[in-house]
Structures are given as structure tokens and as C-alpha cells.
Design a protein around this motif. Structure first.
Motif, short mmCIF file in Angstrom:
data_model
loop_
_atom_site.label_atom_id
_atom_site.label_comp_id
_atom_site.label_asym_id
_atom_site.label_seq_id
_atom_site.Cartn_x
_atom_site.Cartn_y
_atom_site.Cartn_z
N THR A 39 14.36 -5.96 13.83
CA THR A 39 14.84 -5.85 12.46
C THR A 39 13.83 -6.58 11.58
OG1 THR A 39 17.12 -5.81 13.22
CG2 THR A 39 16.78 -6.39 10.92
N THR A 40 13.62 -6.08 10.36
CA THR A 40 12.57 -6.64 9.51
C THR A 40 13.10 -6.97 8.12
OG1 THR A 40 11.91 -4.39 8.89
CG2 THR A 40 10.69 -5.42 10.68
N ALA A 41 12.47 -7.98 7.53
CA ALA A 41 12.75 -8.34 6.13
C ALA A 41 11.44 -8.81 5.51
CB ALA A 41 13.80 -9.44 6.05
N VAL A 42 11.27 -8.51 4.23
CA VAL A 42 10.12 -8.99 3.47
C VAL A 42 10.66 -9.69 2.23
CG1 VAL A 42 8.03 -8.32 2.21
CG2 VAL A 42 8.62 -7.14 4.33
N ASN A 43 10.25 -10.93 2.06
CA ASN A 43 10.68 -11.75 0.92
C ASN A 43 12.20 -11.80 0.80
OD1 ASN A 43 7.97 -12.25 0.30
ND2 ASN A 43 7.86 -10.37 -0.88
N GLY A 44 12.86 -11.89 1.97
CA GLY A 44 14.31 -12.04 1.99
C GLY A 44 15.09 -10.74 1.85
N THR A 45 14.40 -9.60 1.75
CA THR A 45 15.06 -8.32 1.59
C THR A 45 14.90 -7.50 2.87
OG1 THR A 45 14.62 -8.32 -0.78
CG2 THR A 45 15.17 -6.20 0.21
N PHE A 46 16.03 -7.06 3.43
CA PHE A 46 16.03 -6.21 4.62
C PHE A 46 15.22 -4.94 4.35
CE2 PHE A 46 18.12 -2.56 6.71
CZ PHE A 46 17.87 -2.89 8.04
N VAL A 47 14.37 -4.55 5.31
CA VAL A 47 13.60 -3.31 5.20
C VAL A 47 13.99 -2.42 6.37
CG1 VAL A 47 11.30 -2.27 5.11
CG2 VAL A 47 11.68 -4.54 4.11
N ARG A 48 14.59 -1.27 6.06
CA ARG A 48 15.02 -0.33 7.09
C ARG A 48 13.82 0.26 7.82
NH1 ARG A 48 18.55 3.57 3.53
NH2 ARG A 48 16.90 4.87 4.40
N ARG A 49 14.05 0.69 9.06
CA ARG A 49 12.98 1.27 9.86
C ARG A 49 12.27 2.41 9.13
NH1 ARG A 49 16.79 2.08 13.85
NH2 ARG A 49 17.25 0.04 14.68
N ASP A 50 13.04 3.28 8.48
CA ASP A 50 12.43 4.43 7.83
C ASP A 50 11.71 4.08 6.53
OD1 ASP A 50 14.73 3.94 6.33
OD2 ASP A 50 15.35 6.02 6.23
N GLU A 51 11.78 2.83 6.10
CA GLU A 51 11.08 2.37 4.89
C GLU A 51 9.83 1.54 5.20
OE1 GLU A 51 14.25 0.20 3.06
OE2 GLU A 51 15.00 1.96 2.01
N ARG A 52 9.64 1.20 6.45
CA ARG A 52 8.54 0.30 6.83
C ARG A 52 7.16 0.89 6.54
NH1 ARG A 52 10.96 -1.44 12.67
NH2 ARG A 52 12.75 -2.62 11.86
N ALA A 53 6.98 2.17 6.76
CA ALA A 53 5.67 2.80 6.55
C ALA A 53 5.26 2.78 5.08
CB ALA A 53 5.66 4.22 7.09
N ALA A 54 6.23 2.73 4.19
CA ALA A 54 5.94 2.71 2.75
C ALA A 54 5.86 1.28 2.20
CB ALA A 54 7.01 3.49 1.99
N CYS A 55 6.16 0.29 3.03
CA CYS A 55 6.17 -1.11 2.59
C CYS A 55 4.80 -1.73 2.85
CB CYS A 55 7.27 -1.87 3.34
SG CYS A 55 7.40 -3.60 2.86
N VAL A 56 3.94 -1.71 1.84
CA VAL A 56 2.60 -2.27 1.95
C VAL A 56 2.69 -3.77 1.68
CG1 VAL A 56 0.24 -2.23 1.07
CG2 VAL A 56 1.55 -0.10 1.23
N LEU A 57 2.22 -4.56 2.63
CA LEU A 57 2.30 -6.02 2.49
C LEU A 57 1.33 -6.52 1.42
CD1 LEU A 57 2.55 -6.91 6.27
CD2 LEU A 57 4.41 -6.75 4.59
N GLN A 58 1.80 -7.52 0.68
CA GLN A 58 1.01 -8.14 -0.38
C GLN A 58 0.74 -9.60 -0.03
OE1 GLN A 58 0.04 -6.19 -3.04
NE2 GLN A 58 1.06 -4.56 -1.90
N ALA A 59 -0.33 -10.15 -0.56
CA ALA A 59 -0.66 -11.56 -0.33
C ALA A 59 0.54 -12.42 -0.70
CB ALA A 59 -1.87 -11.96 -1.16
N GLY A 60 0.88 -13.34 0.19
CA GLY A 60 1.98 -14.27 -0.07
C GLY A 60 3.34 -13.79 0.39
N ASP A 61 3.44 -12.54 0.86
CA ASP A 61 4.73 -12.04 1.33
C ASP A 61 5.22 -12.87 2.51
OD1 ASP A 61 5.02 -9.98 -0.49
OD2 ASP A 61 4.43 -8.39 0.90
N ALA A 62 6.54 -13.04 2.58
CA ALA A 62 7.19 -13.70 3.71
C ALA A 62 7.84 -12.61 4.55
CB ALA A 62 8.23 -14.69 3.22
N VAL A 63 7.32 -12.42 5.75
CA VAL A 63 7.80 -11.37 6.65
C VAL A 63 8.59 -12.01 7.78
CG1 VAL A 63 7.07 -9.50 8.19
CG2 VAL A 63 5.73 -10.01 6.13
#
Length: 72
Positions: A39-63
């Protein structure tokens, strides 16, 4: 890899460098996790499996990557 091609993120609370443009899906893959088993979250927000490919990481992100707890 030059510094301009990398960014710093926090991965499970620890500093981690990734290539600029890395998606959350790519990071999960690079770390050797089965996409269905984490299971994944970025900056405290849950990221669904089908959304991960569109979630481009930015400097400073908390994964956060964690195993879902299943029980009964």
C-alpha cells in the motif's frame, strides 16, 4: 547520474534519491515490491494502485510503503 537528474524524497522516513520523473509505480517496482502486496501514500495521502503510474514524485515528497494488514 548527475545531481540535476536526481531528486531527494523521504522513503519510509529515510532520505532516498530517485531519478527526476520517477513515478510511484516505478519506485515500487525498483524496490522489488509486488504492486498488489504493498500500500502506498505520498505526503500523507493514500495512492491507489491504479493511480501510481500517474503519480510523478517531486523533490521533498514523503513516500510511505507498507504491507496491508489482513486478519480476522
Amino acid at each position: 547520474m548527475s545531481d540535476e537528474q536526481e531528486i531527494d524524497v523521504a522513503l519510509d522516513g529515510r532520505p532516498h534519491r530517485v531519478r527526476r520523473g520517477t513515478t510511484l509505480a516505478a519506485l515500487v517496482n525498483e524496490l522489488g515490491h509486488e504492486p498488489q502486496q504493498v500500500t502506498t501514500a505520498v505526503n500523507g495521502t493514500f495512492v491507489r494502485r491504479d493511480e501510481r503510474a500517474a503519480c510523478v514524485l517531486q523533490a521533498g515528497d514523503a513516500v510511505l510503503l507498507f504491507q496491508p494488514i489482513v486478519g480476522g
